[in-house]
Scaffold this motif. Structure first.
Motif, PDB file in Angstrom:
ATOM      1  N   LYS A 220       0.803  -1.226   0.000  1.00 36.07           N
ATOM      2  CA  LYS A 220       0.000   0.000   0.000  1.00 36.07           C
ATOM      3  C   LYS A 220       0.833   1.271   0.000  1.00 36.07           C
ATOM      4  CE  LYS A 220      -0.736  -0.096   5.050  1.00 36.07           C
ATOM      5  NZ  LYS A 220      -1.779  -0.121   6.104  1.00 36.07           N
ATOM      6  N   PHE A 221       2.181   1.156   0.104  1.00 30.55           N
ATOM      7  CA  PHE A 221       3.032   2.346   0.023  1.00 30.55           C
ATOM      8  C   PHE A 221       3.815   2.324  -1.291  1.00 30.55           C
ATOM      9  CE2 PHE A 221       2.335   1.927   4.643  1.00 30.55           C
ATOM     10  CZ  PHE A 221       1.791   3.181   4.885  1.00 30.55           C
ATOM     11  N   ASN A 222       4.913   3.109  -1.366  1.00 31.67           N
ATOM     12  CA  ASN A 222       5.662   3.241  -2.618  1.00 31.67           C
ATOM     13  C   ASN A 222       6.583   2.052  -2.875  1.00 31.67           C
ATOM     14  OD1 ASN A 222       4.917   5.872  -3.677  1.00 31.67           O
ATOM     15  ND2 ASN A 222       5.964   6.751  -1.899  1.00 31.67           N
ATOM     16  N   GLU A 223       6.574   1.553  -4.097  1.00 28.81           N
ATOM     17  CA  GLU A 223       7.614   0.677  -4.621  1.00 28.81           C
ATOM     18  C   GLU A 223       8.179   1.331  -5.881  1.00 28.81           C
ATOM     19  OE1 GLU A 223       5.191  -1.354  -1.992  1.00 28.81           O
ATOM     20  OE2 GLU A 223       4.482  -0.868  -4.018  1.00 28.81           O
ATOM     21  N   SER A 224       9.479   1.189  -6.073  1.00 32.29           N
ATOM     22  CA  SER A 224      10.082   1.820  -7.254  1.00 32.29           C
ATOM     23  C   SER A 224      11.467   1.252  -7.512  1.00 32.29           C
ATOM     24  CB  SER A 224      10.185   3.340  -7.063  1.00 32.29           C
ATOM     25  OG  SER A 224      11.157   3.654  -6.087  1.00 32.29           O
ATOM     26  N   ASN A 240       8.925   2.086   0.612  1.00 38.58           N
ATOM     27  CA  ASN A 240       8.815   2.738   1.915  1.00 38.58           C
ATOM     28  C   ASN A 240       9.070   1.717   3.019  1.00 38.58           C
ATOM     29  OD1 ASN A 240       6.497   4.825   0.480  1.00 38.58           O
ATOM     30  ND2 ASN A 240       8.047   5.684   1.844  1.00 38.58           N
ATOM     31  N   ASN A 241       9.410   2.188   4.171  1.00 39.04           N
ATOM     32  CA  ASN A 241       9.763   1.349   5.315  1.00 39.04           C
ATOM     33  C   ASN A 241       8.519   0.575   5.787  1.00 39.04           C
ATOM     34  OD1 ASN A 241      10.745   0.266   7.656  1.00 39.04           O
ATOM     35  ND2 ASN A 241      11.389   2.209   8.569  1.00 39.04           N
ATOM     36  N   LEU A 256      10.464   6.543   5.946  1.00 38.01           N
ATOM     37  CA  LEU A 256      11.477   6.783   4.922  1.00 38.01           C
ATOM     38  C   LEU A 256      11.555   5.596   3.960  1.00 38.01           C
ATOM     39  CD1 LEU A 256      14.167   8.469   7.209  1.00 38.01           C
ATOM     40  CD2 LEU A 256      12.414   9.551   5.797  1.00 38.01           C
ATOM     41  N   LEU A 257      12.665   5.469   3.254  1.00 35.83           N
ATOM     42  CA  LEU A 257      12.796   4.455   2.213  1.00 35.83           C
ATOM     43  C   LEU A 257      13.852   3.421   2.567  1.00 35.83           C
ATOM     44  CD1 LEU A 257      12.758   6.782  -0.914  1.00 35.83           C
ATOM     45  CD2 LEU A 257      10.857   5.486   0.014  1.00 35.83           C
ATOM     46  N   LYS A 258      13.633   2.213   2.083  1.00 29.40           N
ATOM     47  CA  LYS A 258      14.594   1.139   2.263  1.00 29.40           C
ATOM     48  C   LYS A 258      14.725   0.342   0.965  1.00 29.40           C
ATOM     49  CE  LYS A 258      14.090   0.414   7.269  1.00 29.40           C
ATOM     50  NZ  LYS A 258      13.796  -0.580   8.343  1.00 29.40           N
ATOM     51  N   TYR A 282      17.199   6.921   8.259  1.00 26.09           N
ATOM     52  CA  TYR A 282      17.621   7.549   6.996  1.00 26.09           C
ATOM     53  C   TYR A 282      17.102   6.709   5.837  1.00 26.09           C
ATOM     54  CZ  TYR A 282      21.454   4.171   7.667  1.00 26.09           C
ATOM     55  OH  TYR A 282      22.189   3.040   7.904  1.00 26.09           O
ATOM     56  N   SER A 283      17.129   7.308   4.658  1.00 14.58           N
ATOM     57  CA  SER A 283      16.623   6.625   3.469  1.00 14.58           C
ATOM     58  C   SER A 283      17.749   5.942   2.705  1.00 14.58           C
ATOM     59  CB  SER A 283      15.920   7.616   2.542  1.00 14.58           C
ATOM     60  OG  SER A 283      14.639   7.946   3.031  1.00 14.58           O
TER      61      SER A 283
END
Length: 646
Positions: A220-224, A240-241, A256-258, A282-283
């Motif tokens: 349900k969050f960002n994948e890229s 996203n985390n 943040l991002l992982k 941190y990302s």
């Protein structure tokens, strides 16, 4: 980049406003701003500004909100208001305003802002890069026109970006809506969070209609920004985390991002795990793999970052574990943003940066990775791939020279669009720096000498021993300043600088070495042996000047080394004056020179002297001949001829 998936930490003080209603609105905007919900903050800030409310921090916030949301034209408007209100700002605002002005094509004023940024920023890498590339527009122009580009044909009205090769597909991120899949709306972009999609590539370069990629990958969050191992069984991707239904947050309650890893089993992506160097604080994002698959490159703002985001790399061990991430250093990274790395099959690092001189926003740059894992010259890939807005996520098939990149340029279908391209001319300028090393006295080509190459900052690039008689040779960058140093036993070391050509070819630099131990005998002129130039005397005088005394000391030292040596001191003039005058003057100067040597302890019996005036000219500059000053100077010389050694 209106839908940047890498979140950068921003630290700005809260603005102080007068008036209760205005304070309430701005406080609400600040809250949204610090939570990266830029769309909501912009609306509130602009409503306040449109009512005539002026405040430096308000304009800073407005400019920043648009700048970090990649709407640079609007950022330029509010930074313009900021500088009109107070032209004295902290250095970062000069840089951001410059970037925003470039989006309008106003490179003249953008460069003026960069000049001021350079003055105020001190040791900032971006200022140094501008100083050494003030003609950056010409450099970019020279690299431009090498691509045929077109819209990829798979874009939606929202954001599509960050493609990757997988089998005969490209996999990319998109915030388009998918029937049957519910996706949350991001406050930051007011768009749905992104999913991964795949699209088959046809032989003519076009793409089929995209389909959702990897059921378990998308949540349900960002994948890229996925990347795949060559065997196609392992994928690294950005998210996203969020894992196994659990959402992680940093100290400010921000997700943040992982980077995550997934493996392909029975045709499905599963076993999703996060990489061990991720952190809630941190990302870590945008993975890329080296050509051998043993190194993972990525972008992050982890501790040790130089700027807003840097490029890092980490070793992938044979057992699947990871080494310690290392920053690529200031050869690549700046105080700005470096992001979206890609490694081509030709071992080139492509990446996006707004910290280097470019056309505006994020530009795409490339650097060849050397065998020692260093980086060659970093070059802007030029237009039409780069333009005034954000251009990023460049990938290329090294065999077909086809590829894709993402841009939010005008004329696109959505916010960020994917473009396909064919590279019609490879970017490359290869120079060979070469030359021979000779004996200064005989002109003979020397053998078995050591040659060293230094860059413009006198940092050693390479050195080796040239075996036998032959040319030295270095592969170097075009249009750069280098220093070449040659060394050989029993010879004086010599070094000289050279600027290589700006187009592919060879640059030649020959060096001559002077012998440290020189053979002497009867008839040898010590002036040539110990490098004595003209012995200068004042006009119409013959007394020994201090500068002449320095040269004569060399002769005295040689005569002390060889106590039986006898010398004839000979003085010559040019032809300007009468012959008799020159003869008398040269006699006096020769005698004065001999007397100086006697005072230095050389027995008079070992010395003779004679003036020859203009009787032994070394060229044709006799009476009535029009000669240059340099030609006359060649005739004004002193000789110290060895008459005997026993």
């Amino acid at each position: 980049m209106k839908n940047s998936t890498l979140i950068y930490s921003l630290f700005f003080s809260l603005i102080s406003l007068y008036g209760y209603s205005q304070k309430a609105k701005v406080a609400e905007a600040n809250k949204q701003y610090e939570q990266y919900a830029y769309v909501d903050a912009i609306t509130i800030y602009e409503r306040v500004a449109e009512k005539g409310y002026k405040d430096e921090q308000l304009f800073q916030k407005l400019g920043n909100a648009y700048y970090f949301n990649a709407e640079l034209e609007k950022a330029a408007k509010w930074y313009g208001e900021l500088f009109a209100m107070n032209p004295e700002q902290v250095p970062e605002y000069y840089y951001r305003y410059s970037q925003a002005l470039k989006s309008l094509g106003d490179y003249t004023n953008a460069d003026k802002m960069l000049e001021q940024f350079n003055v105020k920023s001190g040791n900032d890498q971006r200022a140094k890069l501008y100083l050494t590339h003030k003609n950056y527009l010409e450099e970019i122009k020279a690299n431009s026109g090498r691509f045929d580009i077109a819209n990829a044909g798979i874009n939606s009205e929202l954001s599509d970006f960050g493609s990757s090769f997988f089998q005969n597909k490209i996999i990319f991120a998109s915030s388009r809506e998918v029937r049957g899949i519910s996706k949350k709306i991001s406050k930051r972009t007011n768009q749905p969070f992104t999913n991964l999609f795949g699209s088959e590539r046809y032989a003519d370069g076009t793409l089929e209609e995209p389909k959702i990629f990897g059921d378990k990958i998308n949540d349900k969050f960002n994948e890229s920004t996925p990347v795949f191992t060559k065997d196609g069984n392992t994928m690294y991707f950005t998210r996203n985390n969020y894992l196994d239904g659990k959402r992680g947050e940093d100290a400010q309650k921000t997700t943040l991002l992982k980077i995550y890893k997934a493996t392909l089993e029975e045709g499905k992506w599963s076993n999703i795990i996060e990489l061990p160097f991720n952190s809630d604080q941190y990302s870590v994002a945008h993975p890329a793999l080296s050509t051998d698959g043993k190194t993972l490159y990525f972008a992050s703002d982890m501790p040790g970052t130089i700027g807003q985001s840097d490029l890092f790399k980490v070793t992938i061990n044979e057992d699947g574990s990871f080494g310690t991430p290392g920053n690529l250093g200031n050869r690549i990274n700046t105080e700005g943003k470096e992001t979206f790395p890609f490694i081509s099959e030709e071992n080139e690092l492509y990446f996006a940066s707004d910290g280097r001189p470019g056309l505006g926003g994020l530009d795409i740059f490339v650097s060849k990775i050397e065998k020692d894992n260093g980086f060659k010259e970093i070059q802007n890939v030029g237009a039409p791939v780069n333009g005034p807005q954000d251009d990023f996520a460049f990938i290329i098939d090294s065999k077909s020279r086809n590829g894709f990149f993402t841009s939010n340029r005008d004329g696109g279908k959505g916010f960020d669009d994917i473009y396909r391209f064919t590279e019609t001319l490879k970017l490359g300028c290869n120079q060979e720096l070469t030359g021979i090393i000779t004996d200064q006295d005989t002109g003979e080509v020397l053998t078995d000498y050591k040659v060293s190459l230094f860059d413009e900052n006198f940092q050693l690039v390479k050195e080796y021993i040239v075996q036998g008689k032959g040319l030295y040779s270095f592969d170097v960058e075009c249009g750069k300043n280098y220093y070449v140093r040659a060394q050989k036993l029993d010879f004086e070391t010599n070094e000289n600088n050279v600027t290589t050509g700006k187009s592919t070819g060879k640059t030649y630099l020959n060096l001559s070495l002077e012998r440290r131990i020189k053979p002497i005998g009867v008839g040898t002129d010590l002036a040539k042996t110990v490098n004595i130039p003209i012995i200068y005397f004042d006009l119409d005088k013959w007394n020994i000047r201090p500068d002449a005394a320095f040269q004569l000391e060399k002769v005295a030292e040689v005569m002390k080394q060889f106590p039986a040596m006898k010398i004839d001191v000979r003085s010559h003039t040019d032809s300007r004056q009468t012959a008799q005058y020159n003869l008398n003057l040269s006699n006096k100067r020769a005698k004065s020179t001999m007397q100086w040597l006697v005072k230095k302890g050389i027995d008079a019996s070992r010395l003779t002297s004679k003036g020859y005036g203009e009787t032994q000219l070394v060229n044709g500059c006799s009476d009535g001949v029009n000669c240059t000053g340099e030609e006359h100077q060649a005739n004004r010389r002193s000789e110290f001829i060895i008459m005997s050694m026993k």
